[in-house]
Design an enzyme around this catalytic site. Structure first.
Site, PDB file in Angstrom:
ATOM      1  N   GLU A  31      65.054 -10.171  32.097  1.00 21.98           N
ATOM      2  CA  GLU A  31      65.614 -10.001  33.438  1.00 21.98           C
ATOM      3  C   GLU A  31      64.857  -8.868  34.124  1.00 21.98           C
ATOM      4  O   GLU A  31      64.708  -7.777  33.574  1.00 21.98           O
ATOM      5  CB  GLU A  31      67.116  -9.691  33.354  1.00 21.98           C
ATOM      6  CG  GLU A  31      67.743  -9.580  34.735  1.00 21.98           C
ATOM      7  CD  GLU A  31      69.237  -9.908  34.776  1.00 21.98           C
ATOM      8  OE1 GLU A  31      69.773 -10.400  33.759  1.00 21.98           O
ATOM      9  OE2 GLU A  31      69.854  -9.684  35.826  1.00 21.98           O
ATOM     10  N   ARG A  32      64.382  -9.169  35.320  1.00 22.06           N
ATOM     11  CA  ARG A  32      63.555  -8.203  36.073  1.00 22.06           C
ATOM     12  C   ARG A  32      62.330  -7.775  35.267  1.00 22.06           C
ATOM     13  O   ARG A  32      61.900  -6.616  35.325  1.00 22.06           O
ATOM     14  CB  ARG A  32      64.369  -6.980  36.508  1.00 22.06           C
ATOM     15  CG  ARG A  32      65.691  -7.298  37.163  1.00 22.06           C
ATOM     16  CD  ARG A  32      65.546  -8.290  38.283  1.00 22.06           C
ATOM     17  NE  ARG A  32      66.833  -8.658  38.854  1.00 22.06           N
ATOM     18  CZ  ARG A  32      66.979  -9.616  39.759  1.00 22.06           C
ATOM     19  NH1 ARG A  32      65.935 -10.323  40.181  1.00 22.06           N
ATOM     20  NH2 ARG A  32      68.154  -9.892  40.249  1.00 22.06           N
ATOM     21  N   ASN A  52      73.279  -7.716  30.607  1.00 20.83           N
ATOM     22  CA  ASN A  52      73.993  -8.976  30.811  1.00 20.83           C
ATOM     23  C   ASN A  52      73.911  -9.716  29.478  1.00 20.83           C
ATOM     24  O   ASN A  52      72.859 -10.220  29.100  1.00 20.83           O
ATOM     25  CB  ASN A  52      73.321  -9.823  31.904  1.00 20.83           C
ATOM     26  CG  ASN A  52      73.552  -9.234  33.291  1.00 20.83           C
ATOM     27  OD1 ASN A  52      74.643  -8.743  33.587  1.00 20.83           O
ATOM     28  ND2 ASN A  52      72.535  -9.275  34.126  1.00 20.83           N
ATOM     29  N   LYS A  59      77.963  -3.203  30.020  1.00 18.87           N
ATOM     30  CA  LYS A  59      78.101  -3.533  31.434  1.00 18.87           C
ATOM     31  C   LYS A  59      79.398  -4.337  31.539  1.00 18.87           C
ATOM     32  O   LYS A  59      79.459  -5.477  31.078  1.00 18.87           O
ATOM     33  CB  LYS A  59      76.904  -4.361  31.888  1.00 18.87           C
ATOM     34  CG  LYS A  59      77.013  -4.922  33.311  1.00 18.87           C
ATOM     35  CD  LYS A  59      75.712  -5.601  33.746  1.00 18.87           C
ATOM     36  CE  LYS A  59      75.832  -6.185  35.143  1.00 18.87           C
ATOM     37  NZ  LYS A  59      74.559  -6.748  35.652  1.00 18.87           N
ATOM     38  N   GLU A  94      79.195  -7.333  38.297  1.00 19.66           N
ATOM     39  CA  GLU A  94      78.445  -8.558  38.565  1.00 19.66           C
ATOM     40  C   GLU A  94      78.908  -9.704  37.654  1.00 19.66           C
ATOM     41  O   GLU A  94      78.103 -10.337  36.961  1.00 19.66           O
ATOM     42  CB  GLU A  94      76.935  -8.299  38.438  1.00 19.66           C
ATOM     43  CG  GLU A  94      76.472  -7.239  39.425  1.00 19.66           C
ATOM     44  CD  GLU A  94      74.970  -7.006  39.461  1.00 19.66           C
ATOM     45  OE1 GLU A  94      74.301  -7.196  38.439  1.00 19.66           O
ATOM     46  OE2 GLU A  94      74.470  -6.649  40.552  1.00 19.66           O
ATOM     47  N   ARG A 108      78.288   1.691  31.443  1.00 17.00           N
ATOM     48  CA  ARG A 108      77.585   1.762  32.731  1.00 17.00           C
ATOM     49  C   ARG A 108      78.555   1.852  33.914  1.00 17.00           C
ATOM     50  O   ARG A 108      79.625   1.225  33.905  1.00 17.00           O
ATOM     51  CB  ARG A 108      76.672   0.553  32.915  1.00 17.00           C
ATOM     52  CG  ARG A 108      75.569   0.502  31.869  1.00 17.00           C
ATOM     53  CD  ARG A 108      74.712  -0.734  32.003  1.00 17.00           C
ATOM     54  NE  ARG A 108      73.648  -0.624  32.969  1.00 17.00           N
ATOM     55  CZ  ARG A 108      73.433  -1.488  33.958  1.00 17.00           C
ATOM     56  NH1 ARG A 108      74.256  -2.508  34.157  1.00 17.00           N
ATOM     57  NH2 ARG A 108      72.404  -1.346  34.762  1.00 17.00           N
ATOM     58  N   ASP A 151      71.029   0.633  44.248  1.00 19.54           N
ATOM     59  CA  ASP A 151      70.372  -0.070  43.152  1.00 19.54           C
ATOM     60  C   ASP A 151      68.853   0.096  43.166  1.00 19.54           C
ATOM     61  O   ASP A 151      68.151  -0.830  43.555  1.00 19.54           O
ATOM     62  CB  ASP A 151      70.729  -1.561  43.238  1.00 19.54           C
ATOM     63  CG  ASP A 151      70.391  -2.304  41.966  1.00 19.54           C
ATOM     64  OD1 ASP A 151      70.035  -1.650  40.979  1.00 19.54           O
ATOM     65  OD2 ASP A 151      70.490  -3.540  41.953  1.00 19.54           O
ATOM     66  N   GLU A 191      70.473   6.762  34.743  1.00 21.73           N
ATOM     67  CA  GLU A 191      69.728   5.519  34.523  1.00 21.73           C
ATOM     68  C   GLU A 191      68.652   5.383  35.594  1.00 21.73           C
ATOM     69  O   GLU A 191      68.948   5.317  36.783  1.00 21.73           O
ATOM     70  CB  GLU A 191      70.675   4.305  34.574  1.00 21.73           C
ATOM     71  CG  GLU A 191      69.949   2.965  34.405  1.00 21.73           C
ATOM     72  CD  GLU A 191      70.904   1.759  34.326  1.00 21.73           C
ATOM     73  OE1 GLU A 191      72.110   1.947  34.066  1.00 21.73           O
ATOM     74  OE2 GLU A 191      70.425   0.635  34.557  1.00 21.73           O
ATOM     75  N   GLU A 206      61.597  -3.364  39.940  1.00 19.55           N
ATOM     76  CA  GLU A 206      62.312  -4.464  40.593  1.00 19.55           C
ATOM     77  C   GLU A 206      62.203  -4.417  42.117  1.00 19.55           C
ATOM     78  O   GLU A 206      61.859  -5.405  42.753  1.00 19.55           O
ATOM     79  CB  GLU A 206      63.787  -4.445  40.172  1.00 19.55           C
ATOM     80  CG  GLU A 206      64.621  -5.509  40.874  1.00 19.55           C
ATOM     81  CD  GLU A 206      66.065  -5.549  40.383  1.00 19.55           C
ATOM     82  OE1 GLU A 206      66.434  -4.767  39.496  1.00 19.55           O
ATOM     83  OE2 GLU A 206      66.819  -6.382  40.910  1.00 19.55           O
ATOM     84  N   GLU A 240      56.835   2.763  50.397  1.00 25.80           N
ATOM     85  CA  GLU A 240      57.950   3.018  51.324  1.00 25.80           C
ATOM     86  C   GLU A 240      57.521   2.723  52.766  1.00 25.80           C
ATOM     87  O   GLU A 240      58.290   2.157  53.544  1.00 25.80           O
ATOM     88  CB  GLU A 240      58.385   4.487  51.193  1.00 25.80           C
ATOM     89  CG  GLU A 240      59.583   4.837  52.060  1.00 25.80           C
ATOM     90  CD  GLU A 240      60.051   6.273  51.848  1.00 25.80           C
ATOM     91  OE1 GLU A 240      59.244   7.111  51.392  1.00 25.80           O
ATOM     92  OE2 GLU A 240      61.227   6.551  52.136  1.00 25.80           O
TER      93      GLU A 240
HETATM   94  O1  GCW Z   1      70.634  -5.074  40.771  1.00 23.74           O
HETATM   95  C1  GCW Z   1      70.894  -5.608  39.630  1.00 23.74           C
HETATM   96  C2  GCW Z   1      69.707  -6.367  39.113  1.00 23.74           C
HETATM   97  C3  GCW Z   1      70.229  -7.194  37.965  1.00 23.74           C
HETATM   98  C4  GCW Z   1      70.759  -6.224  36.901  1.00 23.74           C
HETATM   99  C5  GCW Z   1      71.811  -5.322  37.535  1.00 23.74           C
HETATM  100  C6  GCW Z   1      72.310  -4.275  36.590  1.00 23.74           C
HETATM  101  C7  GCW Z   1      70.819  -6.565  34.556  1.00 23.74           C
HETATM  102  O2  GCW Z   1      69.161  -7.167  40.107  1.00 23.74           O
HETATM  103  O3  GCW Z   1      69.195  -7.973  37.473  1.00 23.74           O
HETATM  104  O4  GCW Z   1      71.303  -6.900  35.820  1.00 23.74           O
HETATM  105  O5  GCW Z   1      71.269  -4.685  38.642  1.00 23.74           O
HETATM  106  O6  GCW Z   1      71.774  -3.167  36.610  1.00 23.74           O
HETATM  107  O7  GCW Z   1      73.223  -4.540  35.826  1.00 23.74           O
END
Ligand code: GCW
EC number: 3.2.1.131
Length: 685
Positions: free
Chosen positions: A165-166, A208, A288, A292, A325, A371, A393, A399, A517
């Protein structure tokens, strides 16, 4: 081995004869006192480095042989007095620290590498090898080093199907077709890279935690997890797993995961016992939850302290910890609802729970309240939690900062965050003092970051993105190091010592965050990216979505009103005087203006420009700067091996394309919205 694969551990042969002679006199005989897997790695690294750089095979003594010119071991095992040292000295060094010192022993120059523990010895070896790589003299050395941060961690966002992921550099190095890989070489090389920059903890699966990954804590996978933990342990790195809060249901056969349910408590206790049976020094869980769409305590009317504590209780007897988290927010927001502010969420959820977490829980807080945007204020939770362990973190994976296609050296961003004064206990309450545990005397603290590596030949896709991983490790070991120092150090160990090359690449790295930026979302407003994959511009991509990430641009102005009087009140989550600074239009720094205020396009910035003109100017400038990067890099042809030269050249072309797209979409969008022309009449569509 390809240079790109070896990253900063290439250990190129040193050709300067005088220097070689000088180094060799120290490196002919090595005495290692003690036995442990970590000492074994330390010696292996040392031998490998010396062979490669100096072409010597040192004689190894398993004791404090008088002949030895390098003596390594822990302070308790060595006869310190013989070297004129006092063990008192080591009281000041923390568990992972070390002393490197050159002394004269019977007229012979001798190099001492003395760790507080065997981990310290390993770090001392890496330090010594780095000195050789940097062509530093070994005469009259005296380094007393202790890492400033206790937990120095990476989070892999790797899934068991090998996707990341990412991830922007290929597939996972840990998994293969829903199994843990048996190809351990790459993992070992990763461990070497990480330990060489001081990383001491890693979680090896995505936060996740999907269906199959939920089973990583079952007998089906634990033996293989243990093999990975063995590899990392040998390099001083503790292994953690991300877990699914609903595990008691999904793999335990229970009907609930309610953290206050006795069966659930028992289940986690047994589970912890089982895991520690496989991995006696297992680090613990990364979680987590209620974030989400991931399950969490909210489903049972419980709060995050209840959720974290049930796990903490289970891990406690074994010395494990829970890294919980704080990335918790409403991801099903109605864009029409102006009262909900995602930026507020972490503080609103966790501040009221301060003091309710067990002492083996650490709250993991992203550096900003949103984020990992290219520009955000720091999370106001830092400093606000006085009675709770907390850690930072970061995201080494790019990303929102170019996805390792665009160059973006993130050390300057991280430094700004660490240096930020929260005023939590008056002036001098910098974030770095919160995450190193000193401000509130935290039991556990530290920094973690989402990793940026995959199975690409060069690990990070973009060769120059290796600098982020390197810089991250070195910076969190010692936050006092400057961006310039870290950039230069990385360039030398990666590309050698040509002074023109060093200057060119250094400039490229140091300018790159501000360049990125310039051509993306302006003045701290963030987002404006393509939904889902997050690369490239889409100004309204998230504007009418559920994610809580809006810029509110209309024909008159842009920005999010987060003031106390007329906005969401987010500015009030900071301590004074930061609260007032952000809250007032007059004192809010330009670069965060649109994060805190909604202003007309004609609003004049401290720079003297209007907001609209600033948008046009920075976007034209950003593209020109990318052209400058290309020019700088092209001048290095012939000074860098073909593979790495071409890799970066290709990425810079992608970056240019991306920058132009951003420039034209952003400028055109705001020209159409505002109807205000560019003062310089440049091409806007
Ligand atoms: O913004 C989001 C990312 C997700 C990520 C999430 C997180 C792992 O786009 O891909 O999931 O943050 O930090 O939990």
């Amino acid at each position: 081995m390809e240079k790109s694969y070896a990253c900063w551990l290439q250990y190129d042969r040193i050709n300067d004869r005088n220097l070689c002679e000088d180094y060799r006199k120290f490196c002919q005989e090595v005495a290692v006192k003690g036995e442990s897997v970590i000492l074994h790695s330390a010696l292996k690294e040392l031998k490998n480095g010396l062979r490669s750089m100096l072409d010597i095979e040192p004689i190894i003594y398993k004791d404090e042989a008088m002949e030895a010119s390098i003596i390594m071991g822990t302070y308790e095992q060595l006869h310190l007095q013989e070297y004129g040292l006092d063990s008192q000295l080591f009281q000041k060094i923390n568990e992972e620290g070390y002393l490197i010192k050159t002394i004269k022993k019977k007229e012979k120059e001798t190099l001492l590498l003395i760790g507080k523990s065997d981990k310290g010895v390993l770090y001392a070896v890496h330090h010594l090898l780095r000195l050789l790589q940097l062509r530093e003299s070994l005469n009259q050395l005296e380094f007393i080093e202790s890492p400033k941060n206790q937990i120095r961690m990476l989070n892999q966002w790797d899934n068991i199907d090998a996707s990341v992921e990412r991830g922007y550099s290929g597939q996972s190095i840990f998994y293969d077709h829903n199994k843990i890989t048996q190809n351990h070489k790459r993992i070992r090389d990763y461990a070497r890279l990480l330990s060489s920059v001081g990383i001491n903890a890693i979680s090896i699966n995505n936060v996740n935690v999907w269906k199959v990954e939920t089973k990583l804590i079952t007998h089906e996978f634990l033996a293989d997890v243990a093999k990975i933990a063995d590899i990392f342990r040998a390099y001083g790195i503790k292994t953690f797993l991300s877990i699914n809060f609903a595990s008691p249901i999904e793999i335990g056969g229970l009907s609930t995961a309610d953290p206050l349910d006795n069966e659930v408590k028992k289940w986690w206790k047994n589970k912890a016992g089982e895991i520690f049976g496989y991995i006696p020094d297992f680090g613990g869980f990364v979680v987590k939850a209620d974030s989400e769409h991931r399950p969490g305590p909210f489903s049972y009317g419980r709060d995050h302290a209840d959720g974290a504590n049930v796990l903490a209780q289970a891990l406690k007897p074994f010395g494990g910890i829970v890294i919980w988290r704080c990335f918790v927010y409403n991801c099903l927001q109605d864009w029409r609802d102006r009262s909900t502010d995602r930026a507020r969420a972490a503080y609103d959820h966790f501040k009221p729970l301060d003091g309710q977490f067990l002492d083996n829980v650490i709250l993991q807080v992203k550096n900003g309240p949103m984020d990992f945007q290219v520009r955000e204020p720091v999370s106001p939770l830092f400093g606000a939690l006085e009675k709770t362990n907390q850690m930072m973190e970061f995201q080494v994976a790019q990303e929102y900062t170019g996805q390792q296609k665009d160059l973006c050296f993130l050390v300057p961003l991280w430094k700004e965050v660490l240096e930020f004064d929260t005023y939590a206990h008056g002036q001098g309450s910098a974030i770095k003092k919160i995450v190193d545990g000193s401000l509130y005397n935290a039991k556990f603290s530290g920094i973690c970051a989402v990793s940026n590596i995959g199975d690409d030949a060069n690990w990070t896709g973009h060769t120059l993105a290796q600098a982020n991983l390197y810089g991250y490790g070195r910076l969190i070991w010692n936050p006092e190091l400057t961006s310039e120092e870290l950039a230069e150090e990385w360039i030398r160990v990666t590309f050698g010592h040509d002074s023109f090359l060093i200057e060119q690449i250094k400039q490229m790295l140091l300018d790159s965050w501000s360049i990125y930026e310039n051509y993306t979302a302006p003045l701290g407003v963030g987002w404006m990216v393509n939904p889902h994959h997050h690369y490239g511009p889409s100004i309204d991509g998230y504007e009418y979505s559920v994610w809580g990430t809006y810029h509110f641009a209309d024909r008159d102005g842009i920005g999010v009103d987060r003031t106390l009087e007329t906005g969401t009140g987010y500015a009030g989550q900071y301590f004074s005087p930061n609260k007032e600074m952000y809250n007032a239009l007059e004192s809010c720094p330009d670069e965060l203006l649109l994060f805190f205020h909604h202003v007309p396009y004609t609003h004049r910035l401290k720079s003297g420009k209007t907001v609209i003109q600033h948008i046009y100017d920075t976007h034209f400038k950003g593209v020109a700067q990318v052209e400058g990067l290309i020019e700088k890099w092209s001048q290095l042809q012939g000074k860098i091996d073909e593979e790495r030269f071409t890799n970066v050249s290709n990425r810079l072309q992608l970056q240019l394309k991306n920058a132009k797209e951003w420039r034209d979409q952003v400028n055109t969008y705001f020209y159409r919205k505002s109807g205000i022309a560019d003062e310089e009449n440049r091409a806007i569509y």
